[in-house]
Design a protein around this motif. Structure first.
Motif, PDB file in Angstrom:
ATOM      1  N   GLU A  53       0.852  -1.196   0.000  1.00  0.00           N
ATOM      2  CA  GLU A  53       0.000   0.000   0.000  1.00  0.00           C
ATOM      3  C   GLU A  53       0.887   1.246   0.000  1.00  0.00           C
ATOM      4  O   GLU A  53       1.302   1.732   1.051  1.00  0.00           O
ATOM      5  CB  GLU A  53      -0.922  -0.015   1.220  1.00  0.00           C
ATOM      6  N   ILE A  54       1.178   1.755  -1.179  1.00  0.00           N
ATOM      7  CA  ILE A  54       2.048   2.925  -1.332  1.00  0.00           C
ATOM      8  C   ILE A  54       1.234   4.174  -1.013  1.00  0.00           C
ATOM      9  O   ILE A  54       0.175   4.400  -1.588  1.00  0.00           O
ATOM     10  CB  ILE A  54       2.627   3.006  -2.757  1.00  0.00           C
ATOM     11  N   VAL A  55       1.750   5.007  -0.084  1.00  0.00           N
ATOM     12  CA  VAL A  55       1.020   6.217   0.315  1.00  0.00           C
ATOM     13  C   VAL A  55       1.779   7.501  -0.006  1.00  0.00           C
ATOM     14  O   VAL A  55       1.211   8.587   0.090  1.00  0.00           O
ATOM     15  CB  VAL A  55       0.638   6.186   1.814  1.00  0.00           C
ATOM     16  N   ASP A  56       3.059   7.403  -0.396  1.00  0.00           N
ATOM     17  CA  ASP A  56       3.807   8.599  -0.766  1.00  0.00           C
ATOM     18  C   ASP A  56       4.994   8.188  -1.625  1.00  0.00           C
ATOM     19  O   ASP A  56       5.504   7.067  -1.503  1.00  0.00           O
ATOM     20  CB  ASP A  56       4.286   9.354   0.482  1.00  0.00           C
ATOM     21  N   VAL A  57       5.427   9.098  -2.493  1.00  0.00           N
ATOM     22  CA  VAL A  57       6.624   8.897  -3.311  1.00  0.00           C
ATOM     23  C   VAL A  57       7.458  10.172  -3.268  1.00  0.00           C
ATOM     24  O   VAL A  57       6.916  11.271  -3.208  1.00  0.00           O
ATOM     25  CB  VAL A  57       6.301   8.538  -4.779  1.00  0.00           C
ATOM     26  N   LYS A  58       8.760  10.004  -3.280  1.00  0.00           N
ATOM     27  CA  LYS A  58       9.669  11.146  -3.318  1.00  0.00           C
ATOM     28  C   LYS A  58      10.877  10.785  -4.164  1.00  0.00           C
ATOM     29  O   LYS A  58      11.336   9.641  -4.165  1.00  0.00           O
ATOM     30  CB  LYS A  58      10.158  11.520  -1.909  1.00  0.00           C
ATOM     31  N   GLY A  59      11.400  11.774  -4.867  1.00  0.00           N
ATOM     32  CA  GLY A  59      12.645  11.612  -5.594  1.00  0.00           C
ATOM     33  C   GLY A  59      13.755  12.273  -4.797  1.00  0.00           C
ATOM     34  O   GLY A  59      13.564  13.342  -4.215  1.00  0.00           O
ATOM     35  N   PHE A  60      14.917  11.631  -4.758  1.00  0.00           N
ATOM     36  CA  PHE A  60      16.066  12.220  -4.064  1.00  0.00           C
ATOM     37  C   PHE A  60      17.339  11.572  -4.586  1.00  0.00           C
ATOM     38  O   PHE A  60      17.413  10.349  -4.706  1.00  0.00           O
ATOM     39  CB  PHE A  60      15.963  12.024  -2.544  1.00  0.00           C
ATOM     40  N   GLY A  61      18.334  12.389  -4.889  1.00  0.00           N
ATOM     41  CA  GLY A  61      19.644  11.886  -5.288  1.00  0.00           C
ATOM     42  C   GLY A  61      19.617  11.002  -6.518  1.00  0.00           C
ATOM     43  O   GLY A  61      20.403  10.067  -6.621  1.00  0.00           O
ATOM     44  N   GLY A  62      18.703  11.255  -7.439  1.00  0.00           N
ATOM     45  CA  GLY A  62      18.605  10.458  -8.651  1.00  0.00           C
ATOM     46  C   GLY A  62      17.776   9.199  -8.503  1.00  0.00           C
ATOM     47  O   GLY A  62      17.586   8.469  -9.476  1.00  0.00           O
ATOM     48  N   ASN A  63      17.282   8.924  -7.309  1.00  0.00           N
ATOM     49  CA  ASN A  63      16.515   7.711  -7.039  1.00  0.00           C
ATOM     50  C   ASN A  63      15.076   8.049  -6.664  1.00  0.00           C
ATOM     51  O   ASN A  63      14.773   9.164  -6.264  1.00  0.00           O
ATOM     52  CB  ASN A  63      17.153   6.926  -5.886  1.00  0.00           C
ATOM     53  N   MET A  64      14.205   7.045  -6.773  1.00  0.00           N
ATOM     54  CA  MET A  64      12.816   7.173  -6.335  1.00  0.00           C
ATOM     55  C   MET A  64      12.625   6.356  -5.062  1.00  0.00           C
ATOM     56  O   MET A  64      13.169   5.255  -4.939  1.00  0.00           O
ATOM     57  CB  MET A  64      11.863   6.611  -7.394  1.00  0.00           C
ATOM     58  N   TYR A  65      11.845   6.908  -4.134  1.00  0.00           N
ATOM     59  CA  TYR A  65      11.543   6.243  -2.866  1.00  0.00           C
ATOM     60  C   TYR A  65      10.035   6.173  -2.708  1.00  0.00           C
ATOM     61  O   TYR A  65       9.345   7.169  -2.905  1.00  0.00           O
ATOM     62  CB  TYR A  65      12.168   7.012  -1.707  1.00  0.00           C
ATOM     63  N   LEU A  66       9.532   5.004  -2.339  1.00  0.00           N
ATOM     64  CA  LEU A  66       8.100   4.794  -2.162  1.00  0.00           C
ATOM     65  C   LEU A  66       7.829   4.381  -0.727  1.00  0.00           C
ATOM     66  O   LEU A  66       8.451   3.433  -0.223  1.00  0.00           O
ATOM     67  CB  LEU A  66       7.583   3.703  -3.103  1.00  0.00           C
ATOM     68  N   LEU A  67       6.932   5.083  -0.064  1.00  0.00           N
ATOM     69  CA  LEU A  67       6.530   4.770   1.312  1.00  0.00           C
ATOM     70  C   LEU A  67       5.388   3.763   1.252  1.00  0.00           C
ATOM     71  O   LEU A  67       4.304   4.064   0.756  1.00  0.00           O
ATOM     72  CB  LEU A  67       6.097   6.043   2.035  1.00  0.00           C
ATOM     73  N   ASP A  68       5.657   2.575   1.731  1.00  0.00           N
ATOM     74  CA  ASP A  68       4.714   1.465   1.676  1.00  0.00           C
ATOM     75  C   ASP A  68       4.232   1.152   3.095  1.00  0.00           C
ATOM     76  O   ASP A  68       4.900   0.462   3.851  1.00  0.00           O
ATOM     77  CB  ASP A  68       5.420   0.248   1.068  1.00  0.00           C
ATOM     78  N   LYS A  69       3.068   1.686   3.455  1.00  0.00           N
ATOM     79  CA  LYS A  69       2.568   1.441   4.806  1.00  0.00           C
ATOM     80  C   LYS A  69       2.037   0.021   4.938  1.00  0.00           C
ATOM     81  O   LYS A  69       2.035  -0.546   6.018  1.00  0.00           O
ATOM     82  CB  LYS A  69       1.536   2.481   5.212  1.00  0.00           C
ATOM     83  N   GLY A  70       1.606  -0.580   3.843  1.00  0.00           N
ATOM     84  CA  GLY A  70       1.090  -1.943   3.881  1.00  0.00           C
ATOM     85  C   GLY A  70       2.151  -2.966   4.236  1.00  0.00           C
ATOM     86  O   GLY A  70       1.882  -3.931   4.948  1.00  0.00           O
ATOM     87  N   LYS A  71       3.379  -2.743   3.761  1.00  0.00           N
ATOM     88  CA  LYS A  71       4.463  -3.682   4.041  1.00  0.00           C
ATOM     89  C   LYS A  71       5.494  -3.093   5.001  1.00  0.00           C
ATOM     90  O   LYS A  71       6.550  -3.685   5.206  1.00  0.00           O
ATOM     91  CB  LYS A  71       5.124  -4.116   2.741  1.00  0.00           C
ATOM     92  N   SER A  72       5.187  -1.922   5.585  1.00  0.00           N
ATOM     93  CA  SER A  72       6.082  -1.244   6.538  1.00  0.00           C
ATOM     94  C   SER A  72       7.507  -1.169   5.997  1.00  0.00           C
ATOM     95  O   SER A  72       8.470  -1.589   6.630  1.00  0.00           O
ATOM     96  CB  SER A  72       6.056  -1.944   7.905  1.00  0.00           C
ATOM     97  N   GLN A  73       7.616  -0.572   4.796  1.00  0.00           N
ATOM     98  CA  GLN A  73       8.905  -0.484   4.135  1.00  0.00           C
ATOM     99  C   GLN A  73       8.982   0.804   3.320  1.00  0.00           C
ATOM    100  O   GLN A  73       7.963   1.363   2.920  1.00  0.00           O
ATOM    101  CB  GLN A  73       9.103  -1.696   3.209  1.00  0.00           C
ATOM    102  N   VAL A  74      10.190   1.272   3.113  1.00  0.00           N
ATOM    103  CA  VAL A  74      10.464   2.305   2.121  1.00  0.00           C
ATOM    104  C   VAL A  74      11.240   1.600   1.018  1.00  0.00           C
ATOM    105  O   VAL A  74      12.295   1.014   1.276  1.00  0.00           O
ATOM    106  CB  VAL A  74      11.272   3.483   2.711  1.00  0.00           C
ATOM    107  N   TRP A  75      10.669   1.612  -0.188  1.00  0.00           N
ATOM    108  CA  TRP A  75      11.313   0.968  -1.329  1.00  0.00           C
ATOM    109  C   TRP A  75      12.158   1.993  -2.068  1.00  0.00           C
ATOM    110  O   TRP A  75      11.696   3.096  -2.349  1.00  0.00           O
ATOM    111  CB  TRP A  75      10.282   0.378  -2.287  1.00  0.00           C
TER     112      TRP A  75
END
Length: 196
Positions: A53-75
């Motif tokens: 369950e992705i609830v937010d996305v951010k770009g930083f340092g050339g990479n993409m980060y996805l906040l996954d509250k469903g799996k308690s992870q940042v991808w």
């Protein structure tokens, strides 16, 4: 809307972010890069089977980060040549935060998360770091968003329950709060400190 040849790619888009001048959306088609000048869109990363369950996305340092509250992870999706790699877990092995209440993320080198319950947490290099907000006249209530970047000196929290934006320094000390009519309709924000 209005993206020629890419409209079907952005249909179902749920979240949007920018990264080094690139416009990126996340949704049903994965991570899609949108070029508004050329009115085109192209898939930069296919949907990943690890996503929950992705609830937010951010770009930083050339990479993409996805906040996954469903799996308690940042991808983390490493960037390169217009595409992003497969999802890799950003938290260090053994770090297993409970992100079930997470609502938003900001990245300034560290990853900042805010939860629906009003907690702001900080992670650096994949591990938790002590952080606590001090000096608020009333606790955060149902925060909706958080903002910081590598150039900002402060952290901004959209505190929807109290109809305000709270500003704290990155050590957690209260600096200011902003209230205005209609703030309860705001869902996200960006702060430009250089422009005040």
């Amino acid at each position: 809307a209005g993206v020629v040849g890419g409209g079907s790619l952005v249909a179902g888009a749920k979240l949007v972010t920018g990264l080094q001048g690139r416009g990126l959306v996340w949704g049903d088609k994965g991570i899609v890069e949108v070029n508004l000048d050329q009115k085109t869109a192209a898939v930069a990363a296919e949907p990943d089977e690890q996503w929950g369950e992705i609830v937010d996305v951010k770009g930083f340092g050339g990479n993409m980060y996805l906040l996954d509250k469903g799996k308690s992870q940042v991808w983390k999706h490493a960037g390169g040549e217009g595409k992003f790699g497969a999802a890799t877990a950003w938290f260090k092995p053994g770090v297993k935060p409970d992100l079930s209440e997470a609502v938003a993320m900001a990245i300034d080198g560290s990853v900042w998360l805010v939860t629906r319950t009003g907690k702001v947490v900080k992670y650096t290099r994949g591990s938790p770091e002590a952080f606590e907000i001090a000096g608020l006249d009333e606790p955060l209530q149902e925060p909706e968003g958080i903002y910081a970047d590598a150039d900002s000196q402060r952290l901004y929290v959209l505190d929807k329950g109290n109809r305000r934006v709270v500003v704290v320094d990155k050590g957690g000390e209260y600096q200011a709060q902003y209230r205005w009519e209609g703030i309860d309709q705001v869902t996200d924000m960006v702060a430009a400190e250089a422009a005040k």
